[in-house]
Design a protein around this motif. Structure first.
Motif, PDB file in Angstrom:
ATOM      1  N   VAL A 128       2.228   1.446  -3.744  1.00 30.10           N
ATOM      2  CA  VAL A 128       1.231   1.615  -4.797  1.00 30.10           C
ATOM      3  C   VAL A 128       0.456   2.909  -4.619  1.00 30.10           C
ATOM      4  O   VAL A 128       0.203   3.641  -5.593  1.00 30.10           O
ATOM      5  CB  VAL A 128       0.274   0.407  -4.819  1.00 30.10           C
ATOM      6  CG1 VAL A 128      -0.878   0.647  -5.794  1.00 30.10           C
ATOM      7  CG2 VAL A 128       1.025  -0.859  -5.207  1.00 30.10           C
ATOM      8  N   ASP A 129       0.083   3.231  -3.389  1.00 29.34           N
ATOM      9  CA  ASP A 129      -0.732   4.414  -3.129  1.00 29.34           C
ATOM     10  C   ASP A 129       0.089   5.645  -2.754  1.00 29.34           C
ATOM     11  O   ASP A 129      -0.485   6.701  -2.474  1.00 29.34           O
ATOM     12  CB  ASP A 129      -1.733   4.122  -2.003  1.00 29.34           C
ATOM     13  CG  ASP A 129      -2.685   2.997  -2.369  1.00 29.34           C
ATOM     14  OD1 ASP A 129      -2.891   2.758  -3.574  1.00 29.34           O
ATOM     15  OD2 ASP A 129      -3.223   2.346  -1.449  1.00 29.34           O
ATOM     16  N   GLY A 174      -2.639   5.672   5.257  1.00 29.70           N
ATOM     17  CA  GLY A 174      -3.708   4.736   4.970  1.00 29.70           C
ATOM     18  C   GLY A 174      -3.806   3.716   6.082  1.00 29.70           C
ATOM     19  O   GLY A 174      -3.071   3.782   7.074  1.00 29.70           O
ATOM     20  N   LEU A 201       1.963   6.236  -0.009  1.00 29.52           N
ATOM     21  CA  LEU A 201       1.710   6.600   1.379  1.00 29.52           C
ATOM     22  C   LEU A 201       3.001   6.611   2.184  1.00 29.52           C
ATOM     23  O   LEU A 201       3.895   5.796   1.957  1.00 29.52           O
ATOM     24  CB  LEU A 201       0.725   5.614   2.013  1.00 29.52           C
ATOM     25  CG  LEU A 201      -0.638   5.463   1.319  1.00 29.52           C
ATOM     26  CD1 LEU A 201      -1.462   4.401   2.008  1.00 29.52           C
ATOM     27  CD2 LEU A 201      -1.377   6.796   1.298  1.00 29.52           C
ATOM     28  N   ARG A 227       0.826  -1.208   0.000  1.00 31.06           N
ATOM     29  CA  ARG A 227       0.000   0.000   0.000  1.00 31.06           C
ATOM     30  C   ARG A 227       0.860   1.258   0.000  1.00 31.06           C
ATOM     31  O   ARG A 227       0.528   2.241  -0.663  1.00 31.06           O
ATOM     32  CB  ARG A 227      -0.933   0.001   1.216  1.00 31.06           C
ATOM     33  CG  ARG A 227      -2.097  -0.959   1.100  1.00 31.06           C
ATOM     34  CD  ARG A 227      -3.328  -0.354   1.728  1.00 31.06           C
ATOM     35  NE  ARG A 227      -3.676   0.929   1.124  1.00 31.06           N
ATOM     36  CZ  ARG A 227      -4.551   1.785   1.645  1.00 31.06           C
ATOM     37  NH1 ARG A 227      -5.154   1.496   2.784  1.00 31.06           N
ATOM     38  NH2 ARG A 227      -4.830   2.920   1.054  1.00 31.06           N
TER      39      ARG A 227
END
Length: 329
Positions: free
Chosen positions: A116-117, A195, A119, A113
């Motif tokens: 990919v995001d 996140g 963060l 995460r």
């Protein structure tokens, strides 16, 4: 260490976890080896008094990625966590406890995460605490409600110290002047993109909890006084309420005297003295909490003392040397 640092550092505060360490090492190593990424595991021995030190040495003999940081004395969970986070060398730093209530199998999802995001922070959020006692669930829910009310909605509910931080967040934490930050509150306050990854909280695999009621209350008091002046405002409002109630009683007493209905007795005086005394003591206690924090800050003592770090060469002055580590740098 020469060359670039590892991609991932896993920080584990450890205090008297001799029986849990083999189980933790087996599950954690399987997860990290499957990542196929350079990693280190930084176990921070927070002054353990059982066989934790020997157990860590035995595990390290067969696990080259395991690094052991030993503190000179027991400094507390938050200080040990801070020591590990500040000394970690990875591009990403994950903190996790040794009791396996937070599953290591969630770490790959946290790393995914973050990448990919885009963060900088990924919180591990406890979606199911059914295996905790009813008292633990009730007190935890009260703590997070209070923190979200005082600090803000950016504090995720049911997120403890199981989280992933980017190197940028770690560097920012090192620049903060606060000597004893509560990371579960400071990290959301920094405002980095964040996140969540949810998981089911398991039972402790071995040993006893290191967070009894006294330590939970201490953490709550530290959290409140670190992030809010609300208790001081509460003292002000209590004082104003006391003045208003006493003023009302004075008016009632004057009217009763004017009507000739006064009766000599102790109950009213007794209640008034008890009320005023309680308000004054409460206000002094609240003020004392903040004065204590000022006193601690003025002392400027480091929050932890590092005795040895297996990632560093042996000190020629001998094993008794103690390094004083300042949380500011």
């Amino acid at each position: 260490m020469t060359g670039p640092g590892p991609t991932l550092s896993v920080v584990i505060p450890v205090f008297n976890e001799e029986s849990a360490l083999p189980l933790l090492a087996r599950r954690l190593r399987a997860v990290l080896d499957d990542l196929a990424e350079p990693y280190e595991v930084l176990a921070v021995d927070d002054g353990s008094t059982d066989g934790t030190g020997g157990r860590l040495a035995g595990l390290r003999a067969g696990w080259p990625q395991l690094r052991v940081l030993r503190l000179r004395r027991n400094s507390g969970h938050q200080a040990a966590l801070l020591a590990g986070v500040f000394r970690a060398r990875g591009a990403y730093v994950v903190s996790i406890d040794a009791d396996l209530q937070d599953p290591p199998e969630v770490i790959p999802e946290m790393l995914r995460r973050a990448r990919v995001d885009g963060l900088d922070v990924v919180h591990g959020v406890r979606a199911d605490r059914s295996r905790d006692t009813a008292f633990k669930r009730w007190t935890a829910a009260g703590y997070y409600r209070l923190m979200r009310r005082l600090v803000g909605k950016q504090v995720p509910a049911q997120a403890g110290d199981f989280r992933l931080l980017s190197r940028a967040v770690v560097n920012e934490l090192r620049e903060l002047p606060e000597r004893n930050p509560v990371l579960r509150l400071v990290v959301p306050w920094l405002g980095f993109p964040s996140g969540e990854v949810s998981y089911q909280r398991a039972e402790r695999v071995a040993g006893r909890t290191k967070y009894p009621l006294s330590r939970m209350l201490g953490l709550a008091a530290e959290s409140v006084t670190s992030f809010s002046a609300a208790p001081l405002r509460l003292a002000t409002w209590l004082g104003l309420a006391g003045v208003a109630i006493c003023g009302t009683l004075v008016v009632v007493a004057v009217l009763a005297w004017a009507a000739g209905a006064t009766v000599t007795g102790w109950p009213s005086l007794y209640v008034a003295v008890l009320f005023l005394g309680a308000v004054q003591l409460l206000c002094l206690g609240l003020l004392g909490e903040y004065v204590a924090r000022i006193y601690t800050a003025v002392q400027a003592r480091p929050p932890y003392l590092v005795a040895t770090d297996t990632a560093e060469p042996a000190d020629p002055t001998g094993p008794g040397r103690v390094e004083l580590v300042d949380s500011l740098r």
